[in-house]
Design an enzyme around this catalytic site. Structure first.
Site, PDB file in Angstrom:
ATOM      1  CG  ASP A 196     -39.190  -7.657 -21.150  1.00  0.00           C
ATOM      2  OD1 ASP A 196     -39.978  -7.361 -20.003  1.00  0.00           O
ATOM      3  OD2 ASP A 196     -39.196  -8.873 -21.146  1.00  0.00           O
ATOM      4  CE1 TYR A 202     -46.241  -9.682 -26.451  1.00  0.00           C
ATOM      5  CE2 TYR A 202     -48.019 -11.083 -25.962  1.00  0.00           C
ATOM      6  CZ  TYR A 202     -47.114 -10.182 -25.524  1.00  0.00           C
ATOM      7  OH  TYR A 202     -47.361  -9.425 -24.304  1.00  0.00           O
TER       8      TYR A 202
END
Length: 303
Positions: free
Chosen positions: A60, A124
């Site tokens: 994002d 991540y």
């Protein structure tokens, strides 16, 4: 007519100035996605075929990557041989110029290779600092690259966070950690989380203005994730570490399997989130038959 050559590239970026990694349609916004810049760099190699990257992982606005990946096809003019991998990397970076995007590696792969579907796992890392009541108390090198919750607490209860993280590991329905605004409700909420850890960061104490600022890294690894799942898991774990949420309350949120069960305002912001690895099986990266014919043009003249 000569066939296209398919390449898999690995690339990194600081996401602050981009509207996420995915392509933004022309004239839709004054900012662009990372994909727009990568595709423009490929077009500057003057291929015969239309240019379109297929991303392995979407991130994002404001989210960063140390290693994302994508594949694309490239056919050169006049039957010229494919670019070698190192020349491709250097040429793309030459055309990316001052963008905060760098191609780090390239592999020639088979024509049926798919960057997204062949990926075996994604990792991540979320970076959190404490003890800074305002962003100006952080070093300039950390601006936009970590989350600094506004709290007077200068330490996290890592033991409680580790207990909470252990609840997330395994195959579960993660509906409670899917963003309310998700436009992909048809995707299965059942995901497998292989790793969820909380550890001091590589620079566990940032020294700035004669103050020590602790840093922690939350690591999550799995094959795929729901929209904003990592940020919502991070927010919940940090809340546990700050004593704002108990381990049993996190369990209740998870077992509710309802995105509305997730407390408002708890999700972590984009700033501290990094996609650090997209992993593939080595056998999936092998070419059926390696060709040795390669041409090495200069970065500035690729006609």
């Amino acid at each position: 007519m000569d066939s296209c050559t398919r390449y898999l590239i690995f690339f990194q970026y600081i996401g602050t100035k981009y509207l996420g990694v995915a392509r933004i349609p022309p004239h839709q916004h004054w900012k662009r996605g990372v994909q727009n810049h990568l595709e423009e760099a490929v077009r500057r190699l003057k291929p015969v075929n239309p240019v379109s990257l297929t991303l392995s992982s979407r991130t994002d606005t404001g989210v960063h990557a140390l290693s994302n990946s994508a594949h694309f096809d490239l056919q050169r003019r006049n039957g010229k041989p494919p670019f070698s991998e190192d020349v491709l990397v250097g040429s793309l970076n030459f055309h990316l110029k001052d963008e905060q995007i760098r191609v780090t590696r390239a592999r020639r792969v088979s024509a049926d290779f798919h960057a997204r579907f062949r990926a075996q796992s994604r990792t991540y890392v979320y970076r959190v600092t404490l003890g800074a009541s305002h962003y100006s108390q952080l070093p300039l090198t950390e601006a936009g690259l970590c989350w600094h919750p506004r709290s007077t607490i200068r330490t996290l209860d890592v033991g409680a966070m580790s207990q909470a993280a252990a609840l997330l590991i395994g195959t579960h329905d993660f509906s409670s950690f899917r963003a309310v605004s998700s436009d992909l409700p048809f995707k299965s909420p059942v995901k497998t989380l292989d790793v969820a850890t909380v550890r001091p960061g590589n620079s566990s104490l940032l020294t700035h203005f004669h103050r020590e600022i602790p840093m922690w890294e939350l690591t999550f690894k799995g094959r795929s994730f729901l929209y904003k799942q990592v940020r919502r898991m991070t927010g919940a774990l940090v809340a546990v570490g700050l004593g704002q949420l108990s381990v049993s309350q996190l369990r209740e949120i998870m077992e509710a399997r309802d995105t509305l069960a997730y407390p408002n305002g708890l999700s972590a912001p984009a700033d501290g989130l990094f996609l650090t690895a997209v992993d593939y099986r080595e056998e999936d990266l092998q070419l059926p038959q390696q060709t040795s014919e390669e041409q090495r043009p200069s970065s500035g003249n690729l006609d």
